[in-house]
Design an enzyme around this catalytic site. Structure first.
Site, PDB file in Angstrom:
ATOM      1  N   ASN A  64      32.934  57.481  44.332  1.00  0.00           N
ATOM      2  CA  ASN A  64      32.858  56.219  45.065  1.00  0.00           C
ATOM      3  C   ASN A  64      34.292  55.881  45.460  1.00  0.00           C
ATOM      4  OD1 ASN A  64      32.506  53.639  45.984  1.00  0.00           O
ATOM      5  ND2 ASN A  64      31.577  52.847  44.111  1.00  0.00           N
ATOM      6  N   ARG A  87      29.095  57.940  47.471  1.00  0.00           N
ATOM      7  CA  ARG A  87      28.619  56.660  47.986  1.00  0.00           C
ATOM      8  C   ARG A  87      29.254  56.446  49.345  1.00  0.00           C
ATOM      9  NH1 ARG A  87      29.170  50.730  45.144  1.00  0.00           N
ATOM     10  NH2 ARG A  87      28.075  49.613  46.790  1.00  0.00           N
ATOM     11  N   HIS A 138      24.433  47.292  49.393  1.00  0.00           N
ATOM     12  CA  HIS A 138      24.045  47.361  47.976  1.00  0.00           C
ATOM     13  C   HIS A 138      22.708  48.091  47.788  1.00  0.00           C
ATOM     14  CE1 HIS A 138      26.669  43.595  47.144  1.00  0.00           C
ATOM     15  NE2 HIS A 138      27.320  44.674  46.757  1.00  0.00           N
ATOM     16  N   LEU A 160      24.703  40.284  41.784  1.00  0.00           N
ATOM     17  CA  LEU A 160      25.820  39.335  41.765  1.00  0.00           C
ATOM     18  C   LEU A 160      27.018  39.981  41.076  1.00  0.00           C
ATOM     19  CD1 LEU A 160      23.752  36.179  40.664  1.00  0.00           C
ATOM     20  CD2 LEU A 160      24.112  37.063  42.977  1.00  0.00           C
ATOM     21  N   GLY A 161      27.975  40.416  41.884  1.00  0.00           N
ATOM     22  CA  GLY A 161      29.183  41.041  41.330  1.00  0.00           C
ATOM     23  C   GLY A 161      30.379  40.518  42.101  1.00  0.00           C
ATOM     24  N   GLY A 174      31.195  41.726  44.972  1.00  0.00           N
ATOM     25  CA  GLY A 174      30.408  41.557  46.197  1.00  0.00           C
ATOM     26  C   GLY A 174      29.012  41.154  45.741  1.00  0.00           C
ATOM     27  N   ARG A 229      35.134  36.863  49.664  1.00  0.00           N
ATOM     28  CA  ARG A 229      34.499  36.821  50.996  1.00  0.00           C
ATOM     29  C   ARG A 229      33.705  35.534  51.170  1.00  0.00           C
ATOM     30  NH1 ARG A 229      31.481  42.413  50.452  1.00  0.00           N
ATOM     31  NH2 ARG A 229      32.869  42.989  48.760  1.00  0.00           N
ATOM     32  N   ASP A 251      37.595  35.849  40.166  1.00  0.00           N
ATOM     33  CA  ASP A 251      36.870  36.410  39.024  1.00  0.00           C
ATOM     34  C   ASP A 251      35.993  35.332  38.395  1.00  0.00           C
ATOM     35  OD1 ASP A 251      36.285  37.275  36.335  1.00  0.00           O
ATOM     36  OD2 ASP A 251      37.802  38.832  36.647  1.00  0.00           O
ATOM     37  N   GLY A 294      27.789  42.738  37.740  1.00  0.00           N
ATOM     38  CA  GLY A 294      28.708  42.108  36.777  1.00  0.00           C
ATOM     39  C   GLY A 294      28.350  40.683  36.371  1.00  0.00           C
ATOM     40  N   GLY A 322      25.480  38.926  37.323  1.00  0.00           N
ATOM     41  CA  GLY A 322      24.048  38.833  37.022  1.00  0.00           C
ATOM     42  C   GLY A 322      23.700  39.373  35.644  1.00  0.00           C
ATOM     43  N   GLU A 323      24.400  40.427  35.219  1.00  0.00           N
ATOM     44  CA  GLU A 323      24.090  41.035  33.924  1.00  0.00           C
ATOM     45  C   GLU A 323      24.751  40.309  32.754  1.00  0.00           C
ATOM     46  OE1 GLU A 323      25.184  45.220  34.161  1.00  0.00           O
ATOM     47  OE2 GLU A 323      24.245  45.336  36.135  1.00  0.00           O
ATOM     48  N   GLU A 362      24.498  52.475  40.137  1.00  0.00           N
ATOM     49  CA  GLU A 362      24.518  53.125  41.453  1.00  0.00           C
ATOM     50  C   GLU A 362      24.915  54.591  41.333  1.00  0.00           C
ATOM     51  OE1 GLU A 362      26.900  49.787  42.096  1.00  0.00           O
ATOM     52  OE2 GLU A 362      26.090  49.359  44.080  1.00  0.00           O
TER      53      GLU A 362
HETATM   54  P1  ADP Z   1      31.852  45.049  41.773  1.00  0.00           P
HETATM   55  O1  ADP Z   1      31.138  44.324  42.873  1.00  0.00           O
HETATM   56  O2  ADP Z   1      33.321  45.235  42.026  1.00  0.00           O
HETATM   57  O3  ADP Z   1      31.134  46.288  41.268  1.00  0.00           O
HETATM   58  P2  ADP Z   1      30.987  43.903  39.273  1.00  0.00           P
HETATM   59  O4  ADP Z   1      29.548  44.123  39.509  1.00  0.00           O
HETATM   60  O5  ADP Z   1      31.646  44.664  38.175  1.00  0.00           O
HETATM   61  O6  ADP Z   1      31.856  44.006  40.572  1.00  0.00           O
HETATM   62  O7  ADP Z   1      31.181  42.326  38.957  1.00  0.00           O
HETATM   63  C1  ADP Z   1      32.418  41.762  38.758  1.00  0.00           C
HETATM   64  C2  ADP Z   1      32.228  40.265  38.511  1.00  0.00           C
HETATM   65  O8  ADP Z   1      31.449  40.085  37.323  1.00  0.00           O
HETATM   66  C3  ADP Z   1      33.541  39.512  38.309  1.00  0.00           C
HETATM   67  O9  ADP Z   1      33.516  38.290  39.025  1.00  0.00           O
HETATM   68  C4  ADP Z   1      33.509  39.224  36.805  1.00  0.00           C
HETATM   69  O10 ADP Z   1      34.200  38.058  36.452  1.00  0.00           O
HETATM   70  C5  ADP Z   1      32.031  39.036  36.578  1.00  0.00           C
HETATM   71  N1  ADP Z   1      31.713  39.104  35.145  1.00  0.00           N
HETATM   72  C6  ADP Z   1      31.761  40.176  34.337  1.00  0.00           C
HETATM   73  N2  ADP Z   1      31.468  39.800  33.057  1.00  0.00           N
HETATM   74  C7  ADP Z   1      31.227  38.452  33.089  1.00  0.00           C
HETATM   75  C8  ADP Z   1      30.869  37.469  32.130  1.00  0.00           C
HETATM   76  N3  ADP Z   1      30.695  37.781  30.865  1.00  0.00           N
HETATM   77  N4  ADP Z   1      30.715  36.197  32.547  1.00  0.00           N
HETATM   78  C9  ADP Z   1      30.896  35.859  33.849  1.00  0.00           C
HETATM   79  N5  ADP Z   1      31.218  36.728  34.804  1.00  0.00           N
HETATM   80  C10 ADP Z   1      31.387  38.005  34.430  1.00  0.00           C
END
Ligand code: ADP
Length: 401
Positions: A11, A96, A184, A212-213, A215, A244, A286, A331, A333-334, A382
């Protein structure tokens, strides 16, 4: 003894190359991840780190500034490291690739003709496509016999109906390809498969997946297929993200250019890199940092994010005529019970109710027993989706994609 065959997934971004290595196991050749790594700081101060499946760091390396600009050297280092790590033989590389355009709607084995077609799509994703294609081209030179498979963020959305794909622009522009593609897709495909495997009762469910990450986007899935999504022509559309904007009135851009005399580059920088959670909070892109902050602007950024995600869940439900299942992934969402709770509270009218304990523990199933809509947390993967696609194309008899 013969070498252990492995699949490498890549990726590639503007300044990073993430890679994963998968090993087929047993009679069904099911894939499991054995190595994950990345090179960051390409072009400046490149650093290599690789971890095993337990996230234990196996190796690190830092290049000189001069070497850091040479992608060729960096890629060769990764390949040699992998092959020496465990007597592995790389049998295929999966990549990817952000854009497959209108015509490439499933993963494909890369040939010179395919590569040329993908190159021609660069105007649709100038910030990503060239970086995604660079390692494919390099690998073709370095390992000419190696099978390479390209997997697309857009492909899963190719099943969307015309109304979901079309902007209210003159038809000539739509026909030229100015339409909604969605992104995505590999994440949505993986999450959909994970959720639906063994659950025939959910086969025709109306599912909204919230990816929800950094992006972020949402996808409406019906009968296991994408029928709507929030990202559109580019990955700027939809909900606000780390840096964004998400959807804004397009008139804002006209105003910025006319009244503020902003040029193309500064508008692009504003929309992609200075906005979203960072722009609203003035603190960080973040989500974790914002949630841990007492600052009022940070709280507002979190709240605006949840407001917009909930609004889009309702829009996706409208596309499907209802909501049967809600899923959180990626990130935020999980990992964030607070965000899931904030969004879910706004969706009570749609029948969404969380079990506080299950949510705080980030279990797989987090809705209350009397919730009309079951809510799941499904970790996305992914890379595994790409490896499965590569395997399915190259060994159709055993492929699991
Ligand atoms: P990408 O889109 O780069 O793959 P990720 O899916 O890893 O990103 O998501 C990154 C986001 O997830 C960041 O905003 C990070 O702060 C958030 N995140 C990760 N762990 C937590 C948590 N425990 N609580 C809140 N947000 C989190």
């Amino acid at each position: 003894m013969s070498k252990q065959p492995v699949y490498v997934v890549m990726n590639a971004g503007s300044s990073s190359l993430k890679f994963s290595v998968f090993e087929p196991h047993g009679e069904t050749e099911e894939l499991s991840s054995i190595l994950n790594g990345q090179i960051s700081g390409i072009g400046e101060q490149a650093k290599f780190v690789v971890k095993d499946a337990n996230r234990t760091v196996l190796a690190k390396h830092t290049w000189s500034q001069e070497e850091s600009a040479c992608r060729d050297t960096l890629l060769q280092y990764v390949l040699t490291w992998i092959e020496n790590a465990g007597d592995y033989e790389i049998v295929a590389a999966g990549h990817r690739v952000v854009h497959g355009g209108k015509h490439i709607t499933r993963p494909v084995q890369v040939t010179p003709a395919v590569l040329a077609e993908l190159d021609a799509l660069t105007p649709l994703a100038p910030l990503h496509q060239p970086h995604n294609l660079a390692p494919i081209r390099l690998l073709a030179e370095k390992k000419p016999g190696l099978a390479q498979v390209a997997c697309f963020d857009t492909a899963f959305h190719s099943t969307q109906p015309w109304v979901a794909r079309t902007f209210a622009l003159p038809r000539s522009l739509t026909e030229e390809g100015v339409c909604s593609y969605g992104f995505h897709g590999l994440s949505y495909e993986y999450v959909t498969q994970t959720l639906l495997t063994g659950r025939t009762d959910l086969a025709d469910a109306r599912i909204v997946i919230c990816h929800l990450g950094n992006g972020s986007s949402l996808c409406a899935v019906k009968n296991g297929r994408s029928v709507d999504t929030t990202m559109g022509f580019t990955a700027l559309d939809g909900v606000p993200m780390g840096t964004r904007t998400g959807s804004i009135d397009p008139g804002v851009i006209i105003y910025l250019m006319r009244e503020k005399k902003m040029d193309l580059e500064s508008v692009e920088d504003l929309l992609y890199r200075q906005s979203g959670l960072l722009g609203i909070s003035g603190i960080s892109n973040d989500m974790k940092v914002l949630q841990e902050s007492d600052n009022a602007e940070a709280r507002q950024a979190v709240d605006l994010f949840c407001f917009r995600v909930a609004k889009e869940v309702a829009a996706m439900a409208s596309t499907m005529g209802g909501l049967d299942v809600l899923v959180f992934t990626a990130g935020i969402g999980e990992n964030s019970p607070e965000i899931r709770a904030n969004i879910s509270e706004r969706l009570e009218w749609l029948g969404v109710k969380l079990c506080d304990k299950a949510n705080v523990e980030s279990r797989y199933y987090i809705s209350a027993h009397d919730s009309k809509v079951p809510v799941f947390v499904v970790p996305t993967n992914e890379e595994l989706m790409i490896a499965k696609h590569a395997q399915a194309i190259l060994s159709p008899a055993v492929g699991h994609a």
